[in-house]
Motif scaffolding. Structure first.
Motif, PDB file in Angstrom:
ATOM      1  N   ILE A  14       0.870  -1.105   0.063  1.00  0.00           N
ATOM      2  CA  ILE A  14       0.072  -0.082  -0.194  1.00  0.00           C
ATOM      3  C   ILE A  14       0.752   1.265   0.074  1.00  0.00           C
ATOM      4  O   ILE A  14       0.607   2.105  -0.587  1.00  0.00           O
ATOM      5  CB  ILE A  14      -0.926  -0.001   1.284  1.00  0.00           C
ATOM      6  CG1 ILE A  14      -1.930  -1.198   1.077  1.00  0.00           C
ATOM      7  CG2 ILE A  14      -1.596   1.357   1.508  1.00  0.00           C
ATOM      8  CD1 ILE A  14      -3.022  -1.497   2.207  1.00  0.00           C
ATOM      9  N   PRO A 172      -8.717  -0.944   5.263  1.00  0.00           N
ATOM     10  CA  PRO A 172      -8.826  -1.921   4.236  1.00  0.00           C
ATOM     11  C   PRO A 172      -9.115  -3.353   4.717  1.00  0.00           C
ATOM     12  O   PRO A 172      -8.784  -3.571   6.016  1.00  0.00           O
ATOM     13  CB  PRO A 172      -7.479  -2.036   3.573  1.00  0.00           C
ATOM     14  CG  PRO A 172      -6.943  -0.605   4.093  1.00  0.00           C
ATOM     15  CD  PRO A 172      -7.451  -0.370   5.330  1.00  0.00           C
ATOM     16  N   THR A 175      -5.668  -6.962   1.423  1.00  0.00           N
ATOM     17  CA  THR A 175      -5.143  -6.238   0.313  1.00  0.00           C
ATOM     18  C   THR A 175      -3.978  -7.079  -0.312  1.00  0.00           C
ATOM     19  O   THR A 175      -3.203  -7.652   0.603  1.00  0.00           O
ATOM     20  CB  THR A 175      -4.475  -4.931   0.838  1.00  0.00           C
ATOM     21  OG1 THR A 175      -5.915  -4.179   1.290  1.00  0.00           O
ATOM     22  CG2 THR A 175      -4.325  -4.056  -0.634  1.00  0.00           C
ATOM     23  N   THR A 177      -0.821  -7.391  -0.664  1.00  0.00           N
ATOM     24  CA  THR A 177       0.515  -7.071  -0.364  1.00  0.00           C
ATOM     25  C   THR A 177       1.196  -8.570  -0.015  1.00  0.00           C
ATOM     26  O   THR A 177       0.350  -9.439   0.242  1.00  0.00           O
ATOM     27  CB  THR A 177       0.521  -6.061   0.699  1.00  0.00           C
ATOM     28  OG1 THR A 177       0.042  -6.888   2.000  1.00  0.00           O
ATOM     29  CG2 THR A 177      -0.205  -4.968   0.505  1.00  0.00           C
ATOM     30  N   ALA A 202      -8.388  -6.498  -2.160  1.00  0.00           N
ATOM     31  CA  ALA A 202      -8.322  -5.203  -2.745  1.00  0.00           C
ATOM     32  C   ALA A 202      -6.994  -5.206  -3.332  1.00  0.00           C
ATOM     33  O   ALA A 202      -6.074  -5.808  -2.930  1.00  0.00           O
ATOM     34  CB  ALA A 202      -8.485  -4.234  -1.585  1.00  0.00           C
ATOM     35  N   ASP A 203      -6.724  -4.217  -4.331  1.00  0.00           N
ATOM     36  CA  ASP A 203      -5.500  -3.888  -4.845  1.00  0.00           C
ATOM     37  C   ASP A 203      -4.931  -2.854  -4.185  1.00  0.00           C
ATOM     38  O   ASP A 203      -5.797  -1.854  -3.886  1.00  0.00           O
ATOM     39  CB  ASP A 203      -5.445  -3.828  -6.270  1.00  0.00           C
ATOM     40  CG  ASP A 203      -4.268  -3.576  -6.939  1.00  0.00           C
ATOM     41  OD1 ASP A 203      -3.634  -2.543  -7.081  1.00  0.00           O
ATOM     42  OD2 ASP A 203      -3.817  -4.553  -7.689  1.00  0.00           O
ATOM     43  N   PRO A 204      -3.645  -2.852  -3.849  1.00  0.00           N
ATOM     44  CA  PRO A 204      -3.126  -1.607  -3.288  1.00  0.00           C
ATOM     45  C   PRO A 204      -3.318  -0.247  -3.793  1.00  0.00           C
ATOM     46  O   PRO A 204      -3.496   0.644  -3.361  1.00  0.00           O
ATOM     47  CB  PRO A 204      -1.376  -1.577  -3.311  1.00  0.00           C
ATOM     48  CG  PRO A 204      -1.524  -3.417  -3.261  1.00  0.00           C
ATOM     49  CD  PRO A 204      -2.577  -3.697  -4.060  1.00  0.00           C
ATOM     50  N   GLU A 206      -6.174   0.695  -5.148  1.00  0.00           N
ATOM     51  CA  GLU A 206      -7.291   1.006  -4.687  1.00  0.00           C
ATOM     52  C   GLU A 206      -7.378   1.816  -3.349  1.00  0.00           C
ATOM     53  O   GLU A 206      -8.122   2.760  -3.075  1.00  0.00           O
ATOM     54  CB  GLU A 206      -8.288  -0.159  -4.509  1.00  0.00           C
ATOM     55  CG  GLU A 206      -8.568  -0.750  -5.927  1.00  0.00           C
ATOM     56  CD  GLU A 206      -9.448  -1.936  -5.788  1.00  0.00           C
ATOM     57  OE1 GLU A 206     -10.422  -1.732  -6.279  1.00  0.00           O
ATOM     58  OE2 GLU A 206      -9.058  -3.053  -5.105  1.00  0.00           O
ATOM     59  N   VAL A 207      -6.437   1.277  -2.231  1.00  0.00           N
ATOM     60  CA  VAL A 207      -6.310   2.092  -1.188  1.00  0.00           C
ATOM     61  C   VAL A 207      -5.513   3.532  -1.567  1.00  0.00           C
ATOM     62  O   VAL A 207      -5.854   4.446  -1.052  1.00  0.00           O
ATOM     63  CB  VAL A 207      -5.521   1.382  -0.290  1.00  0.00           C
ATOM     64  CG1 VAL A 207      -5.389   2.128   1.087  1.00  0.00           C
ATOM     65  CG2 VAL A 207      -6.064  -0.091   0.025  1.00  0.00           C
ATOM     66  N   ASN A 230     -13.243  -2.961   1.702  1.00  0.00           N
ATOM     67  CA  ASN A 230     -13.131  -4.589   2.049  1.00  0.00           C
ATOM     68  C   ASN A 230     -13.927  -5.433   1.204  1.00  0.00           C
ATOM     69  O   ASN A 230     -14.072  -6.551   1.411  1.00  0.00           O
ATOM     70  CB  ASN A 230     -13.226  -4.696   3.492  1.00  0.00           C
ATOM     71  CG  ASN A 230     -14.812  -4.355   3.671  1.00  0.00           C
ATOM     72  OD1 ASN A 230     -15.737  -4.610   3.033  1.00  0.00           O
ATOM     73  ND2 ASN A 230     -15.053  -3.462   4.712  1.00  0.00           N
TER      74      ASN A 230
END
Length: 236
Positions: A14, A172, A175, A177, A202-204, A206-207, A230
């Motif tokens: 992230i 989140p 994610t 990672t 989630a993809d980083p 998106e955060v 989430n």
């Protein structure tokens, strides 16, 4: 006016996505990692109680004496079984609290004091879904640290909004990672994914997109907001 940002935990995942998302924007960003500083990144082990002030002052120096936005992203996710020896369990608890919550709190305090002298600023704290729904039996400390982060964010928002000091948290879920990949693999990835209505973690980026919005575009009236990312695995 160019916006100056200091973000912790930017070496991967992230944090790395946050730095990359601000590319092309009218910002200067100084990152942080646990080792190997360079011209745009500071190095410090946040288990060291002296580290938060040291890297804050170093970031200020790199950014010509002004920070407009603090992003607290650094964190660890380490298991601690309740069956572990007392000393080992307590050591894991204290290490997680120091990195995830205490260091973030110290940086928030320094940021608020700085923002008071410079007409305001923004704090963005990367918490976790675990702050609301808890985590596994081996991660009491992680969930507690992230719940503390959310409560701290709300307190800052309520306490200093009149001084144009705004605070936001992002929570989140899983994610993708390295940390999340290891956890998914260890706990049976398909079973965990079945708990996410979206069908994926989630993809980083998106955060990072949410961080960018809160840093540069979110209206002041959003202060105190906690943003969930989430996949509807926990809906408040």
């Amino acid at each position: 006016m160019t916006i100056n940002i200091f973000a912790t935990g930017t070496s991967r995942g992230i944090g790395k996505a946050i730095v990359e998302r601000f590319a092309g924007e009218d910002v200067r960003i100084i990152g942080h990692r646990s080792a190997e500083a360079d011209e745009t990144t500071l190095a410090a082990d946040l288990t060291d109680p002296t580290a938060p002030r040291r890297i804050w002052e170093q970031a200020l120096e790199r950014l010509d004496g002004r920070i407009d936005i603090l992003v607290n992203n650094a964190g660890i996710f380490e298991a601690a079984s309740i069956d572990a020896p007392d000393a080992a369990w307590t050591e894991a608890w204290n290490r997680t609290m120091q990195i995830n919550l205490t260091a973030s709190a110290e940086l928030c305090r320094l940021a608020v004091l700085h923002f008071r002298r410079h007409g305001g600023g923004r704090v963005i704290n990367i918490a976790s879904r675990a702050a609301h729904r808890g985590d596994s039996p081996a991660h009491w400390h992680y969930a507690a640290s992230k719940a503390g982060m959310v409560a701290m964010t709300k307190t800052i928002a309520r306490g200093y909004a009149a001084e144009n000091i705004l605070a936001f948290a992002i929570c989140p879920g899983f994610t993708m990672t390295g940390m999340a990949e290891d956890y998914l693999a260890s706990r049976g990835g398909d079973k965990l994914l079945a708990d996410i209505p979206l069908g994926r973690v989630a993809d980083p980026i998106e955060v990072a997109e949410a961080v960018k919005f809160l840093a540069l575009d979110a209206p002041a009236s959003m202060t105190g907001a906690v943003i969930d990312i989430n996949g509807a695995s926990y809906v408040r």
